[in-house]
Design a protein around this motif. Structure first.
Motif, PDB file in Angstrom:
ATOM      1  N   GLY A 196       0.828  -1.201   0.000  1.00  0.00           N
ATOM      2  CA  GLY A 196       0.000   0.000   0.000  1.00  0.00           C
ATOM      3  C   GLY A 196       0.858   1.244   0.000  1.00  0.00           C
ATOM      4  N   LEU A 197       0.379   2.282  -0.677  1.00  0.00           N
ATOM      5  CA  LEU A 197       1.067   3.567  -0.708  1.00  0.00           C
ATOM      6  C   LEU A 197       0.071   4.668  -0.371  1.00  0.00           C
ATOM      7  N   THR A 198       0.446   5.583   0.507  1.00  0.00           N
ATOM      8  CA  THR A 198      -0.360   6.778   0.747  1.00  0.00           C
ATOM      9  C   THR A 198       0.423   7.968   0.209  1.00  0.00           C
ATOM     10  N   GLY A 222       6.046  -6.231 -17.534  1.00  0.00           N
ATOM     11  CA  GLY A 222       5.848  -7.203 -18.611  1.00  0.00           C
ATOM     12  C   GLY A 222       4.454  -7.804 -18.591  1.00  0.00           C
ATOM     13  N   TYR A 223       3.633  -7.358 -17.665  1.00  0.00           N
ATOM     14  CA  TYR A 223       2.232  -7.801 -17.596  1.00  0.00           C
ATOM     15  C   TYR A 223       1.436  -6.762 -16.814  1.00  0.00           C
ATOM     16  N   SER A 224       0.125  -6.866 -16.850  1.00  0.00           N
ATOM     17  CA  SER A 224      -0.743  -5.905 -16.164  1.00  0.00           C
ATOM     18  C   SER A 224      -0.860  -6.278 -14.690  1.00  0.00           C
ATOM     19  N   PHE A 225      -0.265  -5.469 -13.839  1.00  0.00           N
ATOM     20  CA  PHE A 225      -0.264  -5.724 -12.400  1.00  0.00           C
ATOM     21  C   PHE A 225      -1.458  -5.014 -11.752  1.00  0.00           C
ATOM     22  N   PRO A 226      -2.173  -5.680 -10.835  1.00  0.00           N
ATOM     23  CA  PRO A 226      -3.338  -5.034 -10.189  1.00  0.00           C
ATOM     24  C   PRO A 226      -2.930  -3.848  -9.309  1.00  0.00           C
ATOM     25  N   LEU A 227      -3.167  -2.641  -9.820  1.00  0.00           N
ATOM     26  CA  LEU A 227      -2.910  -1.412  -9.069  1.00  0.00           C
ATOM     27  C   LEU A 227      -4.255  -0.757  -8.794  1.00  0.00           C
ATOM     28  N   PRO A 286       4.400  -8.668  -3.949  1.00  0.00           N
ATOM     29  CA  PRO A 286       2.964  -8.734  -3.618  1.00  0.00           C
ATOM     30  C   PRO A 286       2.135  -9.215  -4.808  1.00  0.00           C
ATOM     31  N   LEU A 287       0.851  -9.492  -4.544  1.00  0.00           N
ATOM     32  CA  LEU A 287      -0.073  -9.881  -5.615  1.00  0.00           C
ATOM     33  C   LEU A 287      -0.882  -8.694  -6.118  1.00  0.00           C
ATOM     34  N   ALA A 288      -0.874  -7.608  -5.346  1.00  0.00           N
ATOM     35  CA  ALA A 288      -1.625  -6.406  -5.738  1.00  0.00           C
ATOM     36  C   ALA A 288      -1.095  -5.215  -4.962  1.00  0.00           C
ATOM     37  N   ALA A 289      -1.468  -4.013  -5.427  1.00  0.00           N
ATOM     38  CA  ALA A 289      -1.080  -2.779  -4.744  1.00  0.00           C
ATOM     39  C   ALA A 289      -2.282  -1.845  -4.674  1.00  0.00           C
ATOM     40  N   VAL A 290      -2.313  -1.013  -3.632  1.00  0.00           N
ATOM     41  CA  VAL A 290      -3.381  -0.013  -3.494  1.00  0.00           C
ATOM     42  C   VAL A 290      -2.739   1.330  -3.186  1.00  0.00           C
TER      43      VAL A 290
END
Length: 286
Positions: A141-143, A263-268, A234-238
């Motif tokens: 996670g990033l704020t 190299g692929y679409s990462f869940p952001l 990680p598997l995803a980021a928020v």
């Protein structure tokens, strides 16, 4: 009623408090209280304002919570409750003070019933609990705001990643991913001093430099997230924080740059809970 806890989010200019029902995984909305703060006040005045807000929230429900869990920016000795914030233009009077003991005493709670946690870790925990990362277990996670907050999960628990000071470009990450960067960079390009992102979006969209500054930001953000991913896998980021309110101008470009790097679409994901993420994360973290 162990499942009713007090969640609190303390920032540089505000405090928000609300009771959380852990069984139902939801806020008790009638207990939500938000108060503005003077972070340059005397230590006793700050603690008094925190306590009054928490007490006001408690008044909205017939059962008093047994635990109070608080999301608080660092640096801080979270385990012992000692504030270590210094030279950050906020809470100078709290430096090296045991704010956990001070607040517990003022609220007439045992010290063991009061818990402080890093606000970025609470933000991530809240999004995992009922937010945009619901269903994921390994995430970052990033704020994005006045400063840069970073958090990651390990075995289901959320922790402060403390990457704001990571070497990045010609400085550290926070030099490029913060409101401060927008203010500095826009002045370099235009000679105009802006107050913050809201000022930029509200008054300068017609400027030829508007797109440039957001294009640079989206590239910087993607590069930083890529480095973060390589560290924590990680598997995803928020992402959350005040800068995300301007997502229309950078989020899709950030996703596109990140996909090229990965190299692929990462869940952001964008935060679903907004300011309530840290509040809910704190409530679930005792």
């Amino acid at each position: 009623m162990e499942h009713i806890v007090m969640g609190v989010d303390i920032g540089g200019s505000h405090i928000t408090a609300e009771l959380i029902d852990l069984q139902k995984k939801q806020e008790i909305e009638e207990t939500l209280v938000r108060t503005k703060l003077d972070s340059h006040a005397a230590a006793e005045d700050i603690i008094e304002n925190w306590a009054k807000t928490i007490e006001q929230s408690m008044e909205g429900y017939p059962i008093k919570p047994k635990k109070i869990s608080i999301a608080m920016p660092g640096p801080m000795d979270y385990k012992n409750g000692i504030c270590k914030i210094k030279d950050q233009d906020k809470y100078p009077a709290l430096y090296n003070k045991n704010i956990k003991e001070m607040l517990a005493r003022r609220l007439n709670y045992d010290v063991s019933a009061v818990n402080f946690m890093n606000d970025a870790a609470c933000f991530l925990k809240g999004e995992l609990f009922i937010g945009s990362l619901s269903g994921f277990d390994e995430a970052i996670g990033l704020t994005l705001g006045t400063g840069l907050g970073t958090a990651h999960t390990t075995n289901g628990a959320a922790f402060d990643s403390d990457l704001w000071k990571m070497p990045f470009q010609k400085g550290i990450a926070e030099d490029y991913i913060s409101t401060r960067w927008f203010v500095k960079r826009y002045f370099e390009l235009s000679g105009i001093q802006i107050a913050d992102i809201k000022d930029l979006v509200d008054h300068h969209q017609d400027s030829p430099h508007f797109k440039t500054v957001f294009a640079e930001f989206s590239e910087n953000l993607a590069k930083f997230i890529h480095k973060f991913i390589r560290k924590k896998m990680p598997l995803a980021a928020v992402i959350g924080g005040n800068i995300v309110k301007a997502e229309a101008f950078f989020l899709e470009d950030t996703r596109r740059h990140l996909a090229k790097l990965m190299g692929y679409s990462f869940p952001l994901k964008r935060s679903e809970l907004g300011e309530k993420a840290a509040l809910l994360g704190a409530g679930t973290s005792f």
